[in-house]
Design a protein around this motif. Structure first.
Motif, PDB file in Angstrom:
ATOM      1  N   ALA B  33       0.977  -1.244   0.116  1.00 18.27           N
ATOM      2  CA  ALA B  33       0.081  -0.048  -0.216  1.00 18.27           C
ATOM      3  C   ALA B  33       0.643   1.222  -0.109  1.00 18.27           C
ATOM      4  O   ALA B  33       0.504   2.169  -0.819  1.00 18.27           O
ATOM      5  N   ALA B  34       2.016   1.213   0.731  1.00 15.50           N
ATOM      6  CA  ALA B  34       2.819   2.398   0.991  1.00 15.50           C
ATOM      7  C   ALA B  34       3.496   2.739  -0.582  1.00 15.50           C
ATOM      8  O   ALA B  34       3.560   3.805  -0.818  1.00 15.50           O
ATOM      9  N   ILE B  35       3.709   1.647  -1.084  1.00 17.10           N
ATOM     10  CA  ILE B  35       4.411   1.928  -2.587  1.00 17.10           C
ATOM     11  C   ILE B  35       3.458   2.251  -3.403  1.00 17.10           C
ATOM     12  O   ILE B  35       3.321   3.218  -4.198  1.00 17.10           O
ATOM     13  N   ALA B  36       2.402   1.666  -3.575  1.00 12.40           N
ATOM     14  CA  ALA B  36       1.337   1.739  -4.672  1.00 12.40           C
ATOM     15  C   ALA B  36       0.669   3.130  -4.450  1.00 12.40           C
ATOM     16  O   ALA B  36       0.348   4.010  -5.378  1.00 12.40           O
ATOM     17  N   SER B  37       0.398   3.755  -3.271  1.00 15.50           N
ATOM     18  CA  SER B  37      -0.162   5.004  -2.930  1.00 15.50           C
ATOM     19  C   SER B  37       0.723   6.139  -3.650  1.00 15.50           C
ATOM     20  O   SER B  37       0.424   7.425  -3.518  1.00 15.50           O
ATOM     21  N   ARG B  38       1.992   5.879  -3.767  1.00 15.70           N
ATOM     22  CA  ARG B  38       3.022   6.768  -4.126  1.00 15.70           C
ATOM     23  C   ARG B  38       3.156   6.968  -5.578  1.00 15.70           C
ATOM     24  O   ARG B  38       4.037   7.716  -6.139  1.00 15.70           O
ATOM     25  N   LEU B  39       2.381   6.216  -6.394  1.00 16.30           N
ATOM     26  CA  LEU B  39       2.534   6.078  -7.889  1.00 16.30           C
ATOM     27  C   LEU B  39       1.490   6.699  -8.619  1.00 16.30           C
ATOM     28  O   LEU B  39       1.568   6.766  -9.853  1.00 16.30           O
ATOM     29  N   ILE B  43       1.652   7.238 -12.631  1.00 18.31           N
ATOM     30  CA  ILE B  43       0.621   6.618 -13.575  1.00 18.31           C
ATOM     31  C   ILE B  43      -0.010   7.807 -14.288  1.00 18.31           C
ATOM     32  O   ILE B  43      -0.254   7.756 -15.605  1.00 18.31           O
ATOM     33  N   ASN B  44      -0.304   8.929 -13.785  1.00 19.50           N
ATOM     34  CA  ASN B  44      -0.971  10.014 -14.343  1.00 19.50           C
ATOM     35  C   ASN B  44      -0.339  10.977 -15.435  1.00 19.50           C
ATOM     36  O   ASN B  44      -0.942  11.213 -16.517  1.00 19.50           O
ATOM     37  N   PHE B  45       1.006  10.893 -15.070  1.00 13.93           N
ATOM     38  CA  PHE B  45       1.832  11.841 -15.873  1.00 13.93           C
ATOM     39  C   PHE B  45       2.963  10.725 -16.590  1.00 13.93           C
ATOM     40  O   PHE B  45       2.554  10.053 -17.479  1.00 13.93           O
ATOM     41  N   GLU B  46       4.188  10.753 -16.020  1.00  7.28           N
ATOM     42  CA  GLU B  46       5.304  10.019 -16.356  1.00  7.28           C
ATOM     43  C   GLU B  46       6.267   9.914 -15.391  1.00  7.28           C
ATOM     44  O   GLU B  46       6.141  10.469 -14.387  1.00  7.28           O
ATOM     45  N   SER B  47       7.065   8.851 -15.823  1.00 10.05           N
ATOM     46  CA  SER B  47       8.321   8.575 -14.734  1.00 10.05           C
ATOM     47  C   SER B  47       9.002   9.727 -15.060  1.00 10.05           C
ATOM     48  O   SER B  47      10.264   9.664 -15.618  1.00 10.05           O
ATOM     49  N   ILE B  48       9.117  10.843 -14.054  1.00 13.40           N
ATOM     50  CA  ILE B  48      10.029  11.827 -14.342  1.00 13.40           C
ATOM     51  C   ILE B  48      10.404  12.500 -12.958  1.00 13.40           C
ATOM     52  O   ILE B  48       9.396  12.320 -12.081  1.00 13.40           O
ATOM     53  N   ILE B  49      11.363  13.278 -12.888  1.00 12.50           N
ATOM     54  CA  ILE B  49      11.809  14.073 -11.413  1.00 12.50           C
ATOM     55  C   ILE B  49      11.213  15.312 -11.330  1.00 12.50           C
ATOM     56  O   ILE B  49      10.892  15.927 -12.356  1.00 12.50           O
ATOM     57  N   TYR B 546      -0.746  15.926  -3.572  1.00 10.99           N
ATOM     58  CA  TYR B 546       0.656  15.788  -3.749  1.00 10.99           C
ATOM     59  C   TYR B 546       1.392  14.911  -4.663  1.00 10.99           C
ATOM     60  O   TYR B 546       2.361  14.497  -4.771  1.00 10.99           O
ATOM     61  N   SER B 547       0.378  14.618  -5.698  1.00 11.90           N
ATOM     62  CA  SER B 547       1.046  13.879  -6.988  1.00 11.90           C
ATOM     63  C   SER B 547       0.946  14.681  -8.192  1.00 11.90           C
ATOM     64  O   SER B 547       0.572  14.339  -9.256  1.00 11.90           O
ATOM     65  N   SER B 548       1.602  15.797  -8.319  1.00  7.15           N
ATOM     66  CA  SER B 548       1.332  16.609  -9.455  1.00  7.15           C
ATOM     67  C   SER B 548       2.937  16.867  -9.625  1.00  7.15           C
ATOM     68  O   SER B 548       3.562  17.608  -8.658  1.00  7.15           O
ATOM     69  N   PRO B 549       3.623  16.608 -10.617  1.00  9.95           N
ATOM     70  CA  PRO B 549       4.978  17.063 -11.030  1.00  9.95           C
ATOM     71  C   PRO B 549       5.189  18.359 -11.202  1.00  9.95           C
ATOM     72  O   PRO B 549       4.170  18.746 -12.143  1.00  9.95           O
ATOM     73  N   SER B 550       5.794  19.437 -10.672  1.00  5.95           N
ATOM     74  CA  SER B 550       5.610  20.822 -10.825  1.00  5.95           C
ATOM     75  C   SER B 550       6.457  20.979 -12.299  1.00  5.95           C
ATOM     76  O   SER B 550       5.955  22.387 -12.674  1.00  5.95           O
ATOM     77  N   VAL B 551       7.056  19.929 -12.764  1.00 11.13           N
ATOM     78  CA  VAL B 551       7.629  20.280 -14.055  1.00 11.13           C
ATOM     79  C   VAL B 551       6.535  20.471 -15.091  1.00 11.13           C
ATOM     80  O   VAL B 551       6.433  21.241 -16.186  1.00 11.13           O
ATOM     81  N   VAL B 552       5.566  19.576 -15.116  1.00 10.34           N
ATOM     82  CA  VAL B 552       4.412  19.480 -16.178  1.00 10.34           C
ATOM     83  C   VAL B 552       2.945  19.915 -15.194  1.00 10.34           C
ATOM     84  O   VAL B 552       2.985  19.449 -14.090  1.00 10.34           O
TER      85      VAL B 552
END
Lengths: 122, 790
Positions: B33-39, B43-49, B546-552
């Motif tokens: 659950a800890a890993i899944a809730s951080r993804l 999943i919504n955007f892409e694997s990016i820093i 908390y799950s929005s990359p500020s780059v996009v």
């Protein structure tokens, strides 16, 4: 008690107390602990010499001084820990640590300490 | 003694095996659950820093993965802080990069060729699973394994921790919280057992923590504080001496191996508490030894002499060190935690970071939901038991609450203790209300409906004599348990479970307790409902906040589909592909790491704010007029100026909103040339419209932001959507800069700094000459037309 009287009494009382402390120490301490204590005194002297050298002469390679001095301090406290762990008087405080286990812990702590000491000597 | 529910008869070994199996399953589900809730972000955007700082960590990790550890350790980066360069090896905490480097090499050793970016992106979720495990171990030391499981499930999904450890948030905190909890666990373990082994392990993990995060100072002060409080409570034992000494001696020496920390542990005030408590413990231990050898009266005289002597000696040493200036005072970053006005007054660069603001009430609730309300209850339960490790949790709770109140980002250190305390409270509640024993009630014996509720065919209330010698963590618990067993020889399956999990939940008091099934069910069901709601809340907060990359940046179209605004990468890749490799880019320091990471161009300043004057130089260049800024730009070989501009689409984190901080920071160095009041209207307003002050309108920042913006509106009144002001119809003109690139939504605007004029004129003169010529050519036309009209 009044501070005046205690001041006047304290030198003789202190020396008496020191005397009885020494006698009690010599009489009651097991020889194994006395060996550890001799080692502790040696480490203390070595640390004191390093510190005096640092203060009087130079602290120039400061990391080297810190490494040497903290090797003394660290080894001192690890040995003192070993002493209190194997001291029969403290048996009930260390239920889970047998003397053999205490020595193994001491050895591990010293190895880790000296790994960092040699790394820090530079 | 009757039971509320009839229970089946099971052998104690079966119970023990089943509980350990359940524990393993629960822990692995919590990790999942800890890993899944951080993804969500992946999943919504892409694997990016994400964010800003992680871009530097990522860049450094790439160097480590490509060139090896020694190159990374001695890495001098000439492209950061352009004229100065940055000694990276000596100015970072290398733990994070080293960790991902090790994982990368292990995976490649196993022939799993994973890209280093994916290792970096997924490091934080992986370590959050380890954090859950460490919290489980920590709480197990405080109460029992069931409380530990509850604490692990809390911290696995608590938004306060997720906010800094979502996938792609490759920051130091990603591994630091695991190290924090594990160091605390080993410290508690060392203290409980009096074991130098666990003390050394604590020191080694402390070293790892020092190498990973600047917040190690929290541990450096928490453990001494705990030891000091134990001393003051008269709880000195040789165990404390062994644990603290082995931790301090090895830990301090090891922490000095990190180049960024250097000699700080012996030279700065932040670390003096640990040293002082270390010295104090030596004195106390020695006096304890002496006391065992002499009588109490003699001991008192000896103690007095020794105390006076050591007091004089210690005082003299401290005075000497302070006079010689050997011990540095508190640094501004830590001092601002005590004097909360300090940063705003003296170090605007610390106050300018949004994470350094005080926390508002709603964010406590948002980050911790129901946990924050039962957190005090857990602390009070710690008070009721008050073993040595409970003292630790109480101190931790008090300190972390204060720090989290002062600074938003320190909510992160509060979250673990909130989870632990809330788990203790929850577990105590469950212990009480899930215990099936009915207390004896002589007056109401006939009125309690016991077995009638259940339709189970099992034989209820049968005697199962329990002889399992369950491993008990502490002697006090063992005693309690023996008492409980003596009081209740007819113990049933519930107490067997309690035995196996180490619970001592059996109340021996017969005069009060919970009667009937209804009261049990109501309380437990209510609490389970709250916990389920906590899960829903955490998931909602995580996915939405908390799950929005500020780059996009993403927005919603009217039909609900997602519209992605990717201006940052568009502009950075333009820089990367269309400019010479040594073209220096000047921007405000927020974007330094991203430019270096994505555009791969030298920057003047970046997020590592080690040189305040250099940042003030950039601030001055942005805040002054073009004539003043141009020599500054040329002196620093700047080729491009990059500004972030959000007025077109309403992106509020743009440079005009940050402009006041640039002015303040520049004003701190050049108070004569830049002054904050001149950027306000006479009525003291910060405006960008017609009424904007002349200093504002002439500043490079204003001109570069609004250059040609009015043209977009084709003669209509241009409007600033962030500040909701109408802009002047005629936009600013530029003499020394020229527009090089503007991204699709106008978020990133890049300007090239013009070279010298071919004829050696001032660029402004040359420009006005060019324009003047045009006007001259036009004027006769007008006159001619006028003549013709007449």
């Amino acid at each position: 008690m009044a501070p005046k009287s205690s001041n006047s009494v304290s030198p003789t009382a202190a020396s008496n107390a020191l005397d009885s402390l020494w006698r009690s120490y010599v009489d009651t301490t097991p020889s194994r602990l006395k060996l550890i204590d001799a080692f502790l005194v040696f480490i203390m002297l070595s640390g004191a010499i390093q510190f005096v050298y640092c203060v009087l002469v130079t602290n120039f390679p400061f990391n080297a001084f810190l490494a040497g001095f903290s090797s003394s301090v660290g080894q001192f406290v690890l040995t003192a820990s070993l002493r209190s762990q194997v001291n029969p008087q403290n048996r009930e405080q260390f239920k889970e640590v047998s003397p053999e286990r205490a020595f193994a812990d001491f050895a591990l702590g010293s190895i880790v300490l000296h790994f960092f000491v040699f790394n820090f000597l530079g | 003694m009757p039971d509320a529910i009839p229970l089946p008869r099971v052998a104690p070994e079966t119970v023990a095996n089943t509980t350990s199996l359940l524990r393993i399953i629960a822990l692995s589900l919590i990790s999942g659950a800890a890993i899944a809730s951080r993804l969500f972000a992946v999943i919504n955007f892409e694997s990016i820093i994400h964010e800003f700082d992680p871009w530097f960590n990522y860049r450094a990790t790439r160097v480590l993965a490509a060139k090896g550890f020694y190159e990374f350790w001695n890495w001098f980066d000439p492209t950061a802080w352009y004229p100065l360069g940055r000694v990276v090896g000596g100015t970072i905490y290398p733990g994070l990069m080293a960790t991902s480097g090790v994982i990368y090499n292990i995976l490649h050793g196993l022939n799993l060729p994973v890209d280093i970016r994916n290792v970096c992106v997924l490091l934080a979720p992986g370590f959050s699973a380890l954090t859950a495990w460490a919290t489980y171990m920590f709480t197990k030391e405080l109460k029992d394994a069931s409380a530990g499981l509850i604490a692990a499930s809390f911290i696995g999904i608590a938004p306060g921790y997720i906010s800094r450890s979502v996938a792609g948030s490759y920051d130091n905190e990603a591994i630091a919280i695991f190290l924090l909890m594990f160091t605390f666990f080993t410290w508690i373990k060392a203290l409980k057992l009096g074991s130098a082994f666990f003390g050394t392990i604590a020191a080694v993990f402390y070293f790892y923590m020092v190498a990973a995060w600047g917040g190690y100072v929290f541990i450096t002060n928490m453990i001494p504080l705990h030891a000091l409080v134990l001393l003051l409570m008269g709880r000195y034992t040789n165990r404390l001496y062994v644990a603290y000494s082995s931790w301090y001696a090895v830990g301090t020496l090891s922490s000095m191996q990190v180049p960024f920390v250097g000699f700080q542990p012996v030279r700065t005030s932040e670390h003096m508490a640990a040293l002082g408590v270390f010295g104090l413990l030596q004195l106390v231990a020695f006096s304890d030894l002496v006391r065992s050898h002499v009588g109490s009266k003699q001991f008192r005289t000896l103690l007095r002499v020794a105390l006076v002597a050591s007091g004089i000696l210690g005082g003299a040493v401290i005075v000497l060190l302070t006079l010689k200036g050997w011990i540095a005072p508190w640094t501004g970053r830590f001092y601002s935690l005590w004097d909360t006005e300090y940063a705003k007054k003296y170090i605007p660069i610390i106050a300018s970071v949004s994470e350094h603001q005080p926390t508002a009430w709603p964010s406590f609730f948002m980050d911790l939901h129901v946990l924050i309300t039962i957190f005090p209850a857990g602390v009070i339960l710690c008070f009721k038991e008050l073993r040595d490790e409970h003292v630790f949790v109480i101190i931790y709770a008090v300190m972390a609450s204060y720090f989290a109140g002062v600074m938003v980002r320190l909510m992160l250190t509060l979250t673990p203790v909130v989870c632990v305390a809330a788990a203790i409270a929850t577990s105590t509640l469950f212990d009480t209300y899930l215990d099936v024993h009915e207390p004896e009630d002589p007056s109401a014996e006939n009125s309690v409906p016991v077995v009638t509720v259940s339709g189970e065919s099992h034989v209820g209330g049968t005697n199962v004599t329990v002889t399992t010698p369950a491993p008990a963590p502490t002697p006090s618990k063992k005693a309690k348990k023996a008492q409980a067993q003596a009081a209740a020889p007819a113990s049933s399956i519930a107490s067997t479970i309690a035995e196996a999990t180490g619970t001592a939940g059996v109340t021996t008091r017969q005069d009060r307790g919970v009667f009937g099934l209804g009261s049990r069910l109501v309380v437990v069901a209510l609490w389970v409902y709250m916990l389920l709601f906590f899960v829903v809340h955490s998931t909602w907060v995580t996915s939405n906040a908390y799950s929005s990359p500020s780059v996009v940046l993403s927005s919603r179209n009217p039909d609900g589909s997602q519209h992605i605004i990717d201006d940052f990468r568009e502009a950075y890749y333009w820089l990367r592909q269309n400019t010479p490799e040594d073209a220096v880019v000047m921007s405000w320091w927020d974007y330094g790491y991203q430019i270096a990471g994505m555009a791969d161009r030298p920057t003047m300043v970046d997020n590592n704010t080690w040189n305040n004057t250099h940042i003030a130089t950039v601030g001055k260049a942005m805040a002054s007029s073009e004539e003043v800024a141009y020599p500054i730009l040329r002196k620093h070989d700047v080729s491009y100026v990059l500004v972030i501009f959000g007025s077109l689409i309403g992106y509020s984190g743009d440079d005009i909103n940050k402009f006041l901080w640039m002015i303040r920071i520049a004003q701190g160095i050049w108070p004569d040339e830049v002054s904050e009041p001149s950027f306000f209207t006479p009525r003291g307003e910060y405006k960008v419209d017609e009424q904007a002050s002349p200093a504002m309108k002439n500043s490079v920042m204003y001109k570069t932001s609004y250059y040609r913006f009015a043209e977009l509106y084709g003669g209509n009144q241009p409007q600033d959507r962030v500040r909701n002001q109408n802009l002047p119809m005629k936009g600013p003109t530029l003499d020394y800069l020229e527009e090089a690139f503007t991204s699709e939504n106008w978020i990133v605007r890049i300007y090239a700094v013009k070279g010298d004029d071919e004829l050696g004129r001032d660029l402004k003169v040359a420009n006005s000459f060019n324009e003047g010529k045009k006007r001259k050519r036009g004027r006769p036309l007008v006159r001619r037309r006028a003549v013709a009209a007449v």
